[in-house]
Design a protein around this motif. Sequence first.
Motif, short mmCIF file in Angstrom:
data_model
loop_
_atom_site.label_atom_id
_atom_site.label_comp_id
_atom_site.label_asym_id
_atom_site.label_seq_id
_atom_site.Cartn_x
_atom_site.Cartn_y
_atom_site.Cartn_z
N ARG A 1 0.82 -1.21 0.00
CA ARG A 1 0.00 0.00 0.00
C ARG A 1 0.86 1.26 0.00
NH1 ARG A 1 -2.44 3.34 4.06
NH2 ARG A 1 -4.40 4.24 3.31
N GLY A 2 0.68 2.07 -1.07
CA GLY A 2 1.39 3.34 -1.16
C GLY A 2 2.83 3.22 -1.64
N LYS A 3 3.27 2.03 -2.07
CA LYS A 3 4.65 1.83 -2.50
C LYS A 3 4.72 1.67 -4.02
CE LYS A 3 5.83 1.57 1.85
NZ LYS A 3 6.52 2.69 2.54
N ARG A 4 5.79 2.19 -4.61
CA ARG A 4 6.02 2.02 -6.04
C ARG A 4 6.91 0.81 -6.30
NH1 ARG A 4 6.64 7.83 -5.67
NH2 ARG A 4 4.89 8.89 -6.71
N VAL A 5 6.68 0.17 -7.44
CA VAL A 5 7.47 -0.99 -7.87
C VAL A 5 7.88 -0.77 -9.31
CG1 VAL A 5 7.49 -3.48 -8.21
CG2 VAL A 5 6.17 -2.50 -6.32
N LEU A 6 9.17 -0.95 -9.61
CA LEU A 6 9.66 -0.80 -10.97
C LEU A 6 9.48 -2.13 -11.70
CD1 LEU A 6 12.98 1.19 -10.30
CD2 LEU A 6 10.67 2.07 -10.74
N LEU B 1 16.68 1.57 -16.10
CA LEU B 1 16.49 1.26 -14.68
C LEU B 1 17.28 2.22 -13.80
CD1 LEU B 1 15.28 -0.62 -12.52
CD2 LEU B 1 17.30 -2.09 -12.79
N LYS B 2 18.51 2.52 -14.20
CA LYS B 2 19.32 3.50 -13.45
C LYS B 2 18.60 4.84 -13.39
CE LYS B 2 23.89 1.62 -14.64
NZ LYS B 2 25.15 1.90 -15.39
N GLY C 1 19.70 -0.88 -2.73
CA GLY C 1 19.03 -1.56 -1.63
C GLY C 1 17.67 -2.12 -1.98
N ALA C 2 17.50 -2.53 -3.25
CA ALA C 2 16.20 -3.03 -3.71
C ALA C 2 16.25 -4.55 -3.90
CB ALA C 2 15.81 -2.37 -5.03
N VAL D 1 11.96 -4.39 -7.56
CA VAL D 1 12.02 -4.42 -9.03
C VAL D 1 11.54 -5.79 -9.50
CG1 VAL D 1 13.53 -4.34 -11.06
CG2 VAL D 1 13.93 -2.78 -9.13
N ILE D 2 10.71 -5.81 -10.55
CA ILE D 2 10.26 -7.06 -11.17
C ILE D 2 10.61 -7.01 -12.65
CG2 ILE D 2 8.36 -8.66 -11.51
CD1 ILE D 2 6.83 -7.28 -9.32
N MET D 3 11.42 -7.96 -13.11
CA MET D 3 11.79 -8.01 -14.53
C MET D 3 11.52 -9.40 -15.09
SD MET D 3 14.69 -10.01 -15.28
CE MET D 3 15.47 -9.19 -16.65
N ASN D 4 11.39 -9.49 -16.41
CA ASN D 4 11.14 -10.77 -17.07
C ASN D 4 12.16 -11.03 -18.16
OD1 ASN D 4 10.12 -8.74 -18.84
ND2 ASN D 4 8.89 -10.26 -19.88
N HIS D 5 12.26 -12.29 -18.57
CA HIS D 5 13.09 -12.70 -19.71
C HIS D 5 12.12 -12.96 -20.86
CE1 HIS D 5 16.62 -13.01 -17.14
NE2 HIS D 5 15.93 -13.75 -16.31
N ALA D 6 11.93 -11.96 -21.72
CA ALA D 6 10.87 -11.99 -22.72
C ALA D 6 11.04 -13.11 -23.73
CB ALA D 6 10.79 -10.64 -23.44
#
Length: 468
Positions: free
Chosen positions: A114-119, A156-157, A192-193, A169-174
């Motif tokens: 709640r209230g947090k951002r995610v890249l 991302l930087k 620190g993520a 951070v959430i990333m995928n291997h497309a």
Amino acid sequence: MMKADARRIREQPRFRGIFKDGGSFKKRLLFASPNMYGDENDFVEKAWETGFSGENITGLEQEIAEFVGIETAVAFSSGTAAVHAAVKLAAKQLYASPGGSSVPNGLGRGGSLRGKRVLCSDFTSSAMVNPVIYEGGEPVFIDCSEDDWCMDPEVLKMAFKIYPDVRLVIMNHAYGFPGQIQQIQRICREHGALLIEDASESLGAKVWVSGDSENYGDGWRQTGSFGDYGILDFADDKIITGSCGGMLLFNNSCCGGIARDWVSGEKAGVLRGWQEELESYDRMSDVAAGIIRGQLRHLDEHIARKRKIYERYCKKLDGGLIGINPAGIGTEPNYWRSCMTCESNIQFMETRSERSYTYTDQHGTAAPMEICDALEAFGAEGRPVYKPMSMQPIFKNNDQITLEGSRRECGWFRNDSFWVRSNVARENFDRGLCLPCDIKMSEEEQDRVIDIVFACFNRIEMDRMMWV
């Protein structure tokens, strides 16, 4: 597609001669179809004999953990459920969200983020992003790289400079082609993520590592082993399937214990039915686990066939008019999906809305949906590549970061008539489509697919002469 529309397309002069009888594929060509080898039967029978005791689930968890090279694997009913659990575990670790949730004053509003951002990766499916919304978070979308169609480390930087308070951070291997995961991992640690690595499409894909900070020696590492949390998916179209199922991976036995409690609905040391946390109850079935265990023994064979199909598309299609989805340097994909982009110097005429599309047949060029319709008319499966999350109506107010900067900071970024110089995810969607790549497809059938694609560019005779 209506039969009359399909017949009208097949009868166009440019498609004449592809099939001698003027017909179509005898059996529909798919992206992927289930393959049974017999090994699955033994595991499924064991599940029935033992009363679905969970032997297959436990065995699969151990086999996957050993194969990927991680400490713990926990089986879920789907890859999306595994992502959701990873998001809750990360929130628990980062923000001490009690019980993996945050419900202010017990009013039923909130979520663990709640209230947090995610890249999040922009060029992906909604299954990866939706759990962030379920938990009250705000996704910020990161553009992909031209080199591999996965999250761009440089973007991302930039995103961390714009949002320095982000811790997830959430990333995928497309499409089974590994991204620049080592750089992304390094950037996350510098800020620190935590990193959730979605390897749902890349089981068996590898990245070359040269003595990283975790004291790994030189060699190949499986995707799914780099993130703080890794995700696998065994849905019906994946390279290994049980018709359903997912897996959560990590090198943290404590998190593994929590995830097992959530997935089973039970917790050691407390009375049955005593609820201290929000459990998922999303356990993989013992039958599905048995099917996956049987197929897992043929993973190398699947990858070899997928690679052969991909390389054949590269040899015969890749060039001035057409591009094939790229493999990054120092990676070995599993080649789950073969995709192409329309690269002609003549701009194709195509418009798409949320519910319809139109295109114009032009000599020397072809529109992605034009090729998809042609493939469909002949009985082959073709579809657009991912529609970026930043283009989805539900996320129209969320920020997107590209090498141009933040969409929220640039008023003209919201204007669809303005062509942004750097928006790789959108360019891929505008120009790309997925080609049939079922491992059961024969070389002759693949040649007919290639003929159909060339015919859409009105170049079939010329290109046939070049590669026959």
